[in-house]
Design a protein around this motif. Structure first.
Motif, PDB file in Angstrom:
ATOM      1  N   THR A  97       0.863  -1.196   0.000  1.00 44.59           N
ATOM      2  CA  THR A  97       0.000   0.000   0.000  1.00 44.59           C
ATOM      3  C   THR A  97       0.897   1.244   0.000  1.00 44.59           C
ATOM      4  O   THR A  97       2.113   1.153   0.236  1.00 44.59           O
ATOM      5  CB  THR A  97      -0.879   0.032   1.260  1.00 44.59           C
ATOM      6  N   ALA A 132      -6.736   6.841   0.116  1.00 47.20           N
ATOM      7  CA  ALA A 132      -6.178   5.674  -0.594  1.00 47.20           C
ATOM      8  C   ALA A 132      -4.905   5.155   0.088  1.00 47.20           C
ATOM      9  O   ALA A 132      -4.190   4.328  -0.475  1.00 47.20           O
ATOM     10  CB  ALA A 132      -5.862   6.055  -2.035  1.00 47.20           C
ATOM     11  N   LYS A 135      -4.493   1.435   0.213  1.00 47.94           N
ATOM     12  CA  LYS A 135      -4.774   0.733  -1.037  1.00 47.94           C
ATOM     13  C   LYS A 135      -3.440   0.376  -1.700  1.00 47.94           C
ATOM     14  O   LYS A 135      -2.487   1.173  -1.634  1.00 47.94           O
ATOM     15  CB  LYS A 135      -5.575   1.689  -1.938  1.00 47.94           C
TER      16      LYS A 135
END
Lengths: 250, 434
Positions: A97, A132, A135
């Protein structure tokens, strides 16, 4: 601009193995504190070679480099602490991530714990990536990846930031955010050395530019100074084409 | 230094475990390889099998005791399955020759007509000569009679048949023949003696083997380690599989270099050694788990296929140390190949082929004691040979720490040398070929 150069380059020459022609040839140059210095040139002109030497990736064949008063050949470890590098490649781990990538790169600068965590989220907020954060990079768009790539070079708040085409291949919005932020950190004392093919971008961003071709500096100065030296041309791009020619480069 | 190492280790670990299918292959493939290669070797040589494996065409034109005895001998060996008719049609010599020529069968044996009769006559003549020289030495006219020529049994071999297998078959054939001829000689002597000395009543002698063999395998362990083919095969193929860690490791190094992460890392205040050691740490765990899985496969899965289970002995700690030393040698080699190779293709081709070569040189396929002197000497330079020798010492001889210390030291020095080469090369050559 302060008087003492933060980067002093003297007679810098680099021959690659098997090449008779030098990639850079006796370049001498001073870059001052708080400058945004643009290294401009066509493909194969010697921009990346110059930046690679300044970052300590390899040694020059000849010449001397001093960064913040430290000789590059003997103080490389100390110099690495005060420079940040944003390579042209998206040098990130796609299966990790953004948070994991940035934590790892921050750790490599000795940053850790809450301080690092807070710093990462500060930057993610600035670049609109906080949602994000967890992510995987493989799921990011090109612009998002570029922004994380930039953050990885900023985490340790370097004195000198090297950027190798940081805005290549991204949307206008991402480019604008990146360039605005670079201007902002420059105001707070970060010296920026920047390469780009976007002449308009360089003209707006840089306090000084050097046009480099065939391993030599062929022109150097403030973009406005260059325009006044070449009144027949209306912008930096036309000066650039005039100086480097219209021939295609490999 | 340690903090950066732990962080780099964590990064490598996350990258590894997020590639689930890659991880499964990393652990599953070596186990599959060990099982399949052990099975192929086991059944290839048929050392433990109870069912005959290799069909041999058998044309008995003799129809007498030699042909029958020969057939019994082959069938009792449990290695060869004699085929004397196809589709209920008895084989002829020409048919057998054609089937071997077509590659449908590998061997055919043709016992010629009157073989038994001719052997019998030859033996009778020899016995008569011997006895007559005792009873009528002055008028031994039998000495003037020449011995009959040898009788030729024709053997057809498919050119595909390997010499080692052909030799094994010929040995079996000769052994059967010797036993049958001995019986005939013995019987002939008995008959002749009965004729010569009818006043004595000779009992029917039953010949029994004079020599029996007791196999003893000296072992450093209290319980005897029986050197089954599993004890040989599992260590060999385990080492072979462990060295194939070179492929994912080189791939990880080159990927990091190609995507620019390595370039970024080299601009940071962290040493190349630190980055390498983090990779080595993670892949060492992979190798060790691979080793445990392969040993467990030898212990619990191979018996399911009718093969003897692997006996790991009692030296668990030493086995662990040998596994770590072998893994380090494999990882050092992988780090070196990954650093020196410029592309994935170079690394994959050189890495895999060189491991196969080092395995062949190291005696993993053909034992070093069967190699010619020059190859034996070359074998001593293969790290797979050191690992193999160490594992065999533990698995077959139950050796202690001191006995394998030479192998451990050599493997560790190999690891240090390969990592040193990689670091030196990286220092003098930037990751993008300047």
């Amino acid at each position: 601009m302060s008087e003492r150069p933060i980067i002093e380059i003297s007679d810098l020459t680099k021959f690659y193995k098997g090449n008779d022609e030098p990639a850079i040839n006796q370049i001498s140059l001073n870059i001052y504190r708080n400058e945004i210095f643009g290294l401009l040139g066509p493909n194969g002109a010697g921009k990346t070679t110059t930046i690679s030497i300044l970052c300590g990736l390899f040694l020059p064949t000849q010449g001397e480099v001093s960064i913040d008063g430290m000789e590059l050949r003997v103080n490389l470890d100390k110099i690495k602490q005060i420079i940040g590098v944003v390579p042209q490649d998206l040098a990130l781990y796609p299966t990790l991530t953004a948070l994991e990538n940035l934590t790892f790169f921050g750790n490599m600068y000795g940053l850790r714990g809450k301080e690092l965590h807070d710093r990462i989220f500060d930057y993610l907020n600035v670049f609109g990536l906080e949602k994000a954060a967890r992510k995987k990079i493989s799921g990011y768009s090109g612009g998002m990846k570029r922004r994380v790539n930039l953050i990885a070079g900023l985490l340790h708040r370097p004195k000198i930031l090297f950027l190798d085409e940081p805005t290549v291949g991204i949307d206008v919005q991402s480019r604008m955010v990146i360039l605005e932020y670079l201007k902002e950190i420059n105001k707070t004392g970060t010296t920026i050395i920047y390469t780009s093919h976007y002449m308009e971008e360089a003209e707006n961003l840089c306090s000084r530019v050097a046009i480099i071709d065939h391993g030599k500096i062929i022109s150097i100065g403030n973009p406005l100074e260059l325009l006044s030296e070449h009144p027949e041309f209306k912008n930096l791009e036309t000066i650039f084409i005039h100086l480097t020619g219209k021939g295609l480069r490999d | 230094m340690l903090f950066k190492y732990v962080s780099a280790f964590k990064k490598e670990w996350l990258i590894l475990i997020r590639d689930i299918s890659g991880l499964i292959l990393l652990f599953l493939m070596p186990m599959v390889m060990v099982i399949i290669l052990a099975l192929v070797q086991e059944f290839g040589w048929n050392s433990m099998s109870t069912e005959p494996q290799v069909p041999v065409l058998y044309v008995d034109l003799d129809h007498d005791s030699l042909g029958v005895q020969m057939e019994k001998g082959f069938n009792s060996s449990r290695i060869f399955n004699l085929v004397s008719s196809i589709d209920d049609v008895p084989l002829t010599q020409e048919k057998a020759r054609q089937l071997v020529f077509d590659g449908k069968y590998q061997i055919a044996v043709i016992i010629p007509e009157h073989t038994t009769e001719r052997i019998r006559k030859k033996i009778q003549l020899m016995v008569a000569k011997t006895l007559s020289s005792l009873t009528m030495p002055a008028q031994n006219f039998l000495n003037d009679i020449k011995n009959a020529d040898s009788i030729q049994v024709t053997l057809y071999f498919d050119p595909e048949v390997r010499n080692s297998f052909k030799n094994a078959f010929l040995s079996s054939m000769k052994e059967n023949n010797s036993r049958i001829e001995s019986k005939m000689i013995f019987s002939s002597f008995s008959n002749e003696l009965r004729k010569q000395f009818p006043q004595f009543e000779l009992p029917d002698a039953v010949y029994s083997k004079s020599l029996t063999f007791s196999e003893v395998y000296p072992s450093g362990e209290e319980h005897e380690l029986i050197p089954t083919s599993t004890q040989h095969n599992v260590p060999s193929w385990t080492i072979f599989a462990m060295f194939f860690i070179v492929i994912p490791l080189t791939s990880s190094i080159i990927k990091e270099r190609e995507d620019g992460s390595m370039t970024r890392l080299l601009t940071m205040p962290v040493s190349y050694l630190n980055i390498f050691m983090a990779k080595i740490g993670v892949y060492l765990i992979v190798c060790f788990v691979q080793f445990i899985l392969m040993v467990l496969a030898g212990m619990f899965l191979l018996p399911l296929f009718g093969i003897a289970a692997l006996d790991p002995g009692r030296q668990y700690f030493l086995l662990g140390v040998m596994a770590i030393a072998s893994s380090l040698a494999a990882l050092g080699y992988g780090i070196m190949v990954g650093t020196l190779a410029k592309t994935h293709q170079q690394a994959a081709a050189f890495g895999s082929v060189s491991v196969v070569i080092l395995a062949a040189l190291g005696g993993l396929w053909v034992p070093t004691y069967l190699m010619p002197p020059i190859m034996k000497h070359v074998a001593t330079f293969s790290p797979l040979n050191w690992a193999h020798a160490g594992f065999l010492d533990v698995f077959l001889r139950g050796s202690d720490f001191m006995a394998v210390s030479h192998e451990l030291i050599k493997l560790f020095i190999f690891f240090l040398c390969t990592v040193a080469i990689a670091i030196t090369y990286r220092k003098i050559t930037p990751p993008f070929g300047a």
